[in-house]
Design an enzyme around this catalytic site. Structure first.
Site, PDB file in Angstrom:
ATOM      1  N   GLY A  74     -14.851 -11.894   3.042  1.00 23.09           N
ATOM      2  CA  GLY A  74     -15.235 -12.616   4.258  1.00 23.09           C
ATOM      3  C   GLY A  74     -16.739 -12.771   4.336  1.00 23.09           C
ATOM      4  N   GLY A 119     -12.030 -18.496   3.976  1.00 26.06           N
ATOM      5  CA  GLY A 119     -13.237 -18.257   3.178  1.00 26.06           C
ATOM      6  C   GLY A 119     -13.198 -16.948   2.414  1.00 26.06           C
ATOM      7  N   LYS A 133     -13.922  -6.003 -10.541  1.00 28.55           N
ATOM      8  CA  LYS A 133     -14.428  -4.998  -9.592  1.00 28.55           C
ATOM      9  C   LYS A 133     -14.146  -3.581 -10.092  1.00 28.55           C
ATOM     10  CE  LYS A 133     -13.999  -8.073  -5.582  1.00 28.55           C
ATOM     11  NZ  LYS A 133     -13.015  -8.611  -4.621  1.00 28.55           N
ATOM     12  N   GLY A 183     -16.271  -5.962  -0.689  1.00 28.58           N
ATOM     13  CA  GLY A 183     -16.857  -6.662   0.459  1.00 28.58           C
ATOM     14  C   GLY A 183     -17.798  -5.762   1.240  1.00 28.58           C
ATOM     15  N   LYS A 229     -27.973 -28.850  -2.259  1.00 28.26           N
ATOM     16  CA  LYS A 229     -27.833 -29.674  -1.050  1.00 28.26           C
ATOM     17  C   LYS A 229     -29.081 -29.503  -0.164  1.00 28.26           C
ATOM     18  CE  LYS A 229     -24.135 -27.439   0.384  1.00 28.26           C
ATOM     19  NZ  LYS A 229     -23.919 -26.323  -0.491  1.00 28.26           N
ATOM     20  N   ILE A 279     -17.379  -2.748   2.326  1.00 25.27           N
ATOM     21  CA  ILE A 279     -17.226  -1.282   2.157  1.00 25.27           C
ATOM     22  C   ILE A 279     -18.339  -0.767   1.240  1.00 25.27           C
ATOM     23  CG2 ILE A 279     -15.676   0.578   1.434  1.00 25.27           C
ATOM     24  CD1 ILE A 279     -13.360  -1.470   1.607  1.00 25.27           C
ATOM     25  N   GLU A 325     -11.589 -17.025  -3.800  1.00 25.96           N
ATOM     26  CA  GLU A 325     -12.617 -17.563  -4.686  1.00 25.96           C
ATOM     27  C   GLU A 325     -12.501 -19.091  -4.707  1.00 25.96           C
ATOM     28  OE1 GLU A 325     -14.938 -15.518  -6.339  1.00 25.96           O
ATOM     29  OE2 GLU A 325     -13.990 -14.196  -4.907  1.00 25.96           O
ATOM     30  N   ASP A 346     -10.288 -11.029 -10.491  1.00 27.80           N
ATOM     31  CA  ASP A 346     -11.306 -10.578  -9.532  1.00 27.80           C
ATOM     32  C   ASP A 346     -11.234  -9.051  -9.324  1.00 27.80           C
ATOM     33  OD1 ASP A 346     -13.171 -11.289  -7.040  1.00 27.80           O
ATOM     34  OD2 ASP A 346     -11.568  -9.998  -6.319  1.00 27.80           O
TER      35      ASP A 346
HETATM   36  N1  HSE Z   1     -11.976 -13.462  -3.382  1.00 23.90           N
HETATM   37  C1  HSE Z   1     -12.414 -12.134  -3.114  1.00 23.90           C
HETATM   38  C2  HSE Z   1     -11.304 -11.411  -2.400  1.00 23.90           C
HETATM   39  C3  HSE Z   1     -13.655 -12.157  -2.282  1.00 23.90           C
HETATM   40  O1  HSE Z   1     -10.358 -12.063  -1.940  1.00 23.90           O
HETATM   41  O2  HSE Z   1     -11.345 -10.175  -2.314  1.00 23.90           O
HETATM   42  C4  HSE Z   1     -14.358 -10.828  -2.176  1.00 23.90           C
HETATM   43  O3  HSE Z   1     -14.824 -10.389  -3.417  1.00 23.90           O
END
Ligand code: HSE
Length: 400
Positions: free
Chosen positions: A297, A182, A200, A129, A44, A131, A185, A196
């Site tokens: 976030g 937000g 991790k 995130g 974009k 941490i 995913e 997810d």
């Molecule tokens: N979708 C992921 C969550 C985002 O909700 O933890 C962060 O990795």
């Protein structure tokens, strides 16, 4: 001066641009030099946004610009992110990424290339995130044999489960809220089906144990089968329900799983609510520890990405601390894991099920007629499966 290119101006990419500008002075002090944005790569034009004057559409512009020494990858997925990141590393540019799919699939190769090229490949924001769990694992938990890493590693599902439990909210409604915030995913299946947090925990275990954990080897169950009736029993027990990703090292074996668990108030994960994450780490010397904070976030994740940018610009050479080889780490199945279960059975089965499951408690919830909940005795997953088939149950939840 360090010049930065950001690949992908989505939620996290725009957060990175904002943090670089908002905290420029603090970043300069900690990096020991100015860190300036030079390019934002996106399909974009991003007209009217802070990225507008930095926009390029062709990765070649970034690759051929020797002034750019740090590339931030926040595109997500691997289709473009993998070749772009690899090309950047090969061109002698350091990379900081928030992309857990990229790190889980190609981490060991990208780390090796970075080391060969004498640059950095850092991925703090891929887990937990904001941490700083990866930095803690590679720099601080270095004197211990890590026997367990378990935690709430997905903000979206923790948010959904918290709202369902505390407010009786409906699943779809809360998922939509998480998307608006937000934190979910783009395709929330990765959140709600547990892929997810599975990625991790595979990344965290690989970093700790030095070999490659394949996320497909980890038993994974998401939250989509949990009903409002299941939650009513959890509430009646005075407990909570959390999607927990865990990895344990026992003797010379490794055990991992991702699953919803009923957790009582005595469990440190019980009070981790909303989009917060917590990672419980048990070392043979340090004992129990827990890291807690915002697990998802825009600004929270951007903070972790930019912290990697600062580490790179400061020349700390942190990639050399990461020991994650391409050799595979064998993960055992869950059949012999021992625990209690919360099962729901129809009224006509209660007496039989109580005996078969050596149940310690029968739970009844007002308004739920014709059924009851049982807390089973401790047994292996295998034993539980056999007994569940023999009796016939409505649903089951694992207990911790
Ligand atoms: N979708 C992921 C969550 C985002 O909700 O933890 C962060 O990795």
């Amino acid at each position: 001066m360090s010049k930065v290119a950001v690949l992908g101006y989505g939620t996290i990419g725009s957060g990175v641009v904002e943090v670089l500008s908002m905290n420029a002075e603090r970043i300069r002090k900690n990096a020991g030099q100015n860190v300036r944005l030079k390019y934002v790569l996106d399909v974009k034009d991003c007209t009217g946004t802070p990225a507008e004057k930095y926009i390029v559409h062709d990765i070649e512009e970034i690759l051929k610009d020797d002034e750019v020494d740090i590339v931030v990858e926040t595109m997500g997925g691997v289709r473009f992110a993998y070749p772009f990141v690899k090309q950047c590393l090969m061109a002698g540019k350091s990379v900081a990424t928030s992309n857990k799919e990229l790190v889980e699939k190609h981490g060991p190769e990208l780390i090796r290339i970075a080391k060969e090229k004498g640059v950095d490949f850092l991925f703090e924001a891929s887990c937990g995130g904001g941490i700083p769990v990866i930095r803690a694992l590679v720099t601080a938990y270095t004197a211990d044999e890590i026997e367990e890493i378990s935690g709430i590693l997905n903000g979206t599902t923790n948010y959904i489960l918290t709202k369902m439990l505390n407010e009786g909210a409906a699943y779809e409604e809360v998922l939509a809220q998480a998307q608006e915030m937000g934190i979910a995913e783009q395709n929330p299946e990765a959140d709600v089906e547990g892929f997810d947090p599975c990625r991790k925990i595979a990344i965290l275990a690989s970093v700790v144990y030095g070999k490659n954990v394949n996320f497909e080897d980890i038993y994974t169950e998401g939250i989509t089968k949990i009903s409002e009736k299941d939650i009513a029993y959890v509430k009646k027990l005075g407990a909570s329900i959390k999607l927990i990703a865990s990895f344990r090292h026992v003797g010379d074996r490794y055990y991992a799983m991702v699953s919803p668990f009923v957790v009582g108030p005595e469990n440190p994960l019980y009070s981790v609510n909303d989009a917060y994450n917590a990672i419980f780490i048990h070392g043979n010397a340090v004992g129990d520890t827990m890291l807690y904070g915002s697990g998802a976030g825009m600004m929270q994740t951007a903070s972790a990405v930019v912290a990697d940018v600062v580490a790179i610009a400061a020349g700390r050479g942190e990639t050399r601390l990461i020991d994650w080889s391409e050799d595979k780490l064998k993960v055992d199945g869950i059949e012999s894991d021992r625990r209690s279960f919360l099962v729901r059975v129809s009224d006509d089965k209660v007496a039989e099920a109580k005996e078969i499951f050596c149940a310690s408690e029968i739970v009844r919830v007002d308004g739920l007629e014709g059924e009851a909940g049982l807390v089973t005795g401790v047994m292996t997953e295998d034993e539980f499966e056999k007994r569940a088939v023999q009796t016939g149950i409505i649903s089951r939840l694992r207990m911790r």
